[in-house]
Scaffold this active site. Structure first.
Site, PDB file in Angstrom:
ATOM      1  N   HIS A 172      32.017  49.209  42.391  1.00  0.00           N
ATOM      2  CA  HIS A 172      33.067  49.613  41.461  1.00  0.00           C
ATOM      3  C   HIS A 172      33.167  51.137  41.556  1.00  0.00           C
ATOM      4  O   HIS A 172      32.187  51.840  41.279  1.00  0.00           O
ATOM      5  CB  HIS A 172      32.703  49.190  40.038  1.00  0.00           C
ATOM      6  CG  HIS A 172      33.804  49.401  39.050  1.00  0.00           C
ATOM      7  ND1 HIS A 172      33.917  48.657  37.897  1.00  0.00           N
ATOM      8  CD2 HIS A 172      34.858  50.255  39.031  1.00  0.00           C
ATOM      9  CE1 HIS A 172      34.985  49.065  37.222  1.00  0.00           C
ATOM     10  NE2 HIS A 172      35.564  50.030  37.897  1.00  0.00           N
ATOM     11  N   MET A 220      33.099  38.313  34.268  1.00  0.00           N
ATOM     12  CA  MET A 220      33.606  38.885  33.014  1.00  0.00           C
ATOM     13  C   MET A 220      33.017  38.113  31.843  1.00  0.00           C
ATOM     14  O   MET A 220      33.177  36.893  31.769  1.00  0.00           O
ATOM     15  CB  MET A 220      35.143  38.827  32.984  1.00  0.00           C
ATOM     16  CG  MET A 220      35.798  39.659  34.069  1.00  0.00           C
ATOM     17  SD  MET A 220      37.588  39.431  34.165  1.00  0.00           S
ATOM     18  CE  MET A 220      37.721  37.852  35.011  1.00  0.00           C
ATOM     19  N   ALA A 237      39.333  42.355  38.005  1.00  0.00           N
ATOM     20  CA  ALA A 237      38.928  41.924  36.665  1.00  0.00           C
ATOM     21  C   ALA A 237      40.140  41.985  35.737  1.00  0.00           C
ATOM     22  O   ALA A 237      40.774  40.973  35.459  1.00  0.00           O
ATOM     23  CB  ALA A 237      37.790  42.792  36.146  1.00  0.00           C
ATOM     24  N   LYS A 259      26.127  44.205  42.208  1.00  0.00           N
ATOM     25  CA  LYS A 259      27.378  44.872  41.828  1.00  0.00           C
ATOM     26  C   LYS A 259      27.006  46.186  41.160  1.00  0.00           C
ATOM     27  O   LYS A 259      26.264  46.197  40.177  1.00  0.00           O
ATOM     28  CB  LYS A 259      28.193  44.005  40.873  1.00  0.00           C
ATOM     29  CG  LYS A 259      29.547  44.601  40.499  1.00  0.00           C
ATOM     30  CD  LYS A 259      30.382  43.603  39.692  1.00  0.00           C
ATOM     31  CE  LYS A 259      31.785  44.132  39.447  1.00  0.00           C
ATOM     32  NZ  LYS A 259      31.830  45.225  38.481  1.00  0.00           N
ATOM     33  N   GLN A 304      25.910  35.577  38.147  1.00  0.00           N
ATOM     34  CA  GLN A 304      25.447  36.946  37.891  1.00  0.00           C
ATOM     35  C   GLN A 304      24.502  36.997  36.690  1.00  0.00           C
ATOM     36  O   GLN A 304      24.766  36.395  35.655  1.00  0.00           O
ATOM     37  CB  GLN A 304      26.623  37.892  37.630  1.00  0.00           C
ATOM     38  CG  GLN A 304      26.157  39.349  37.540  1.00  0.00           C
ATOM     39  CD  GLN A 304      27.253  40.315  37.125  1.00  0.00           C
ATOM     40  OE1 GLN A 304      27.695  40.310  35.992  1.00  0.00           O
ATOM     41  NE2 GLN A 304      27.681  41.161  38.050  1.00  0.00           N
ATOM     42  N   CYS A 309      27.372  47.181  34.526  1.00  0.00           N
ATOM     43  CA  CYS A 309      27.886  47.140  33.148  1.00  0.00           C
ATOM     44  C   CYS A 309      27.638  48.486  32.459  1.00  0.00           C
ATOM     45  O   CYS A 309      26.497  48.917  32.332  1.00  0.00           O
ATOM     46  CB  CYS A 309      27.224  46.016  32.364  1.00  0.00           C
ATOM     47  SG  CYS A 309      27.839  45.904  30.663  1.00  0.00           S
ATOM     48  N   ASN A 351      35.985  47.303  44.046  1.00  0.00           N
ATOM     49  CA  ASN A 351      36.442  46.959  42.703  1.00  0.00           C
ATOM     50  C   ASN A 351      37.012  48.211  42.050  1.00  0.00           C
ATOM     51  O   ASN A 351      36.385  49.268  42.077  1.00  0.00           O
ATOM     52  CB  ASN A 351      35.260  46.408  41.899  1.00  0.00           C
ATOM     53  CG  ASN A 351      35.629  45.938  40.503  1.00  0.00           C
ATOM     54  OD1 ASN A 351      34.809  45.972  39.602  1.00  0.00           O
ATOM     55  ND2 ASN A 351      36.857  45.511  40.302  1.00  0.00           N
ATOM     56  N   GLY A 352      38.228  48.082  41.475  1.00  0.00           N
ATOM     57  CA  GLY A 352      38.856  49.215  40.784  1.00  0.00           C
ATOM     58  C   GLY A 352      40.241  49.526  41.317  1.00  0.00           C
ATOM     59  O   GLY A 352      40.466  49.517  42.536  1.00  0.00           O
ATOM     60  N   ASN A 353      41.197  49.750  40.393  1.00  0.00           N
ATOM     61  CA  ASN A 353      42.591  50.118  40.732  1.00  0.00           C
ATOM     62  C   ASN A 353      43.397  48.952  41.295  1.00  0.00           C
ATOM     63  O   ASN A 353      44.372  49.167  42.018  1.00  0.00           O
ATOM     64  CB  ASN A 353      42.658  51.276  41.752  1.00  0.00           C
ATOM     65  CG  ASN A 353      41.931  52.521  41.309  1.00  0.00           C
ATOM     66  OD1 ASN A 353      41.571  52.646  40.137  1.00  0.00           O
ATOM     67  ND2 ASN A 353      41.699  53.436  42.226  1.00  0.00           N
TER      68      ASN A 353
END
Length: 483
Positions: free
Chosen positions: A175, A24, A232, A147, A79, A108, A208-210
């Protein structure tokens, strides 16, 4: 020692990590990573670093990685965002001794990534990505990971993942949103896409997500069969998420500030973290928001935290039996909990417009193109006060021609039709000049040749003069001998 790959890398180097803190920007700094590790995180990523800046700027390397070395902060993945294979590998070579793997950011979705031509905006350039990962896989002593975001089509997402695996990617984080799903349009991440990728590749996959609670982590791993889950937003609002706890906000703040004293970071990072941690409480005590924004030191921020703690404890003491949280929250506002970003329709309701109108208008539902100050954002209203003649009509913005190589704005007077960065590389390679960018490699080279030839002539003259002097001295000595 040979470089570990795939599942061996995940099991041995990453210690079979299941709970992962996402990369992040300005938020996953060392202090926050250490706080997260204390509360259940098993693997962390650095903030996204810009490969080109990392290569050319020693201070950037020092501030973002070299000074952040800590034995507790492992396993760690660094990263990078990049769009040039050579630059990416150069940056990775400078970072590989300080981490366990190098990650290429292909997820991103922000406008800055579009302008810089990196992140999710490279996902259609498969040949370039293949070259970048292949070169990194060959040159680096640590594994390369990626990613990504998904395509709307599951089949295309699967082919994309398989291409990255074939090129040399050893671990893939997926993601489950497309690059268009961001901000109020984020919506729900597709675990179906993630599951399809997991079944199609033979390397470890992180989802990644939720992810808002530990129960979401367990459900995600069960439904998608992934090897780990990355968080995140959930981690920013509750760093104890992977412990399955929801502590009070001031407790997490006190612990975080202690770590920051030991491992300093910019005050802007600290302030941003507390705006997230205290999000729900600041809706109740809005004066504290201003005090936090004005705090100029860690001591000042600690004072605001003490004030917040006293107010909340007073509220707890005056609480009636059986009282429930307000505002539809699952917990009382002083407890760490997720923030659910409102969708476009909810935002339109808040702004007092219809859903269809808000949908057409996009992110700024109430902003008019003609620059009407009554419905401009606060930021634009401030600009309007400073300059009453300022217009915000997008059609009036200058249109920049793009660089033929990377897509950044090109120099208007560049002889190669490139941006300054690309022009500098080409001019150096070809020993050419570009007056438009002030690059004079050819001219300087020719001057150096002239200078060298001049030096040679001077040396010849000096040798001749020295010979004449020696000859005169010898003649004089002979005459003296005869006499």
């Amino acid at each position: 020692m040979p470089k570990l790959q795939g599942f061996e890398f995940w099991r041995n180097t990453l210690r079979g990590a299941h709970y992962v803190v996402a990369p992040m920007v300005d938020q996953s700094e060392l202090a926050w990573r250490l706080l997260s590790r204390r509360h259940g995180a098993q693997l962390c990523y650095t903030p996204m670093l810009h490969a080109q800046v990392f290569v050319r700027d020693a201070n950037y390397r020092k501030e973002n990685l070299y000074c952040d070395v800590c034995p507790e902060d492992r396993p760690l993945i660094v990263q990078f965002c990049a769009n040039d294979p050579e630059v990416f590998v150069q940056a990775a070579l400078l970072a590989q001794d300080y981490c366990d793997a190098i990650d290429l950011n292909l997820g991103c979705p922000q406008m800055i990534a579009k302008r810089g031509h990196y992140g999710a905006f490279l996902q259609e350039e498969w040949a370039l990505l293949q070259k970048m990962i292949l070169l990194a896989h060959e040159k680096l002593s640590v594994p390369i990971t990626c990613k990504i975001r998904v395509f709307p089509e599951i089949d295309k997402t699967v082919k994309y993942a398989q291409l990255l695996e074939k090129a040399g990617c050893q671990l893939l984080t997926v993601h489950g949103r497309t690059k268009e799903q961001k901000g109020p349009l984020a919506g729900v991440a597709s675990w179906e896409h993630i599951k399809a990728v997991r079944k199609a590749v033979s390397i470890p996959v992180f989802a990644n997500g939720n992810i808002q609670y530990l129960s979401d982590v367990e459900e995600c791993m069960q439904k998608t069969e992934v090897h780990g889950v990355m968080s995140a937003e959930g981690n920013l609002h509750n760093p104890a998420l992977f412990e399955g706890r929801n502590p009070v906000v001031w407790e997490m703040t006190e612990e975080y500030l202690e770590i920051v004293h030991q491992y300093p970071c910019p005050l802007s990072y600290v302030r941003a973290h507390l705006f997230k941690l205290w999000h729900h409480t600041l809706q109740v005590y809005q004066q504290l928001r201003e005090e936090l924004a004005k705090a100029k030191s860690l001591e000042g921020i600690a004072d605001v935290n003490r004030d917040l703690k006293l107010r909340c404890q007073e509220e707890i003491a005056n609480q009636k039996e059986g009282e429930k949280p307000k505002g539809g929250l699952p917990f009382f506002h002083w407890i760490c909990q997720p923030y659910v970003r409102p969708g476009p329709k909810e935002m339109c309701k808040e702004n007092g417009t219809s859903g269809s109108e808000g949908g057409m208008r996009g992110k700024r539902a109430l902003e008019d193109d003609d620059g009407n100050s009554d419905i401009l954002s606060k930021n634009k209203q401030k600009k309007k006060l400073r300059n009453p003649n300022k217009r915000f009509d997008p059609s009036l913005k200058p249109k920049y021609a793009k660089c033929d190589h990377c897509g950044n704005p090109k120099g208007n007077k560049c002889v190669f039709n490139l941006c300054r960065g690309c022009c500098k590389k080409r001019a150096f390679k070809e020993t050419a000049d570009c007056p438009g960018h002030g690059l004079l490699f050819k001219t300087k080279y020719e001057k150096s040749l002239l200078w060298k030839s001049g030096q040679t002539e001077m040396q010849k003259i000096e040798r001749t003069q020295k010979g004449e002097v020696e000859e005169t001295a010898g003649l004089k000595e002979s005459i003296d001998t005869v006499l």
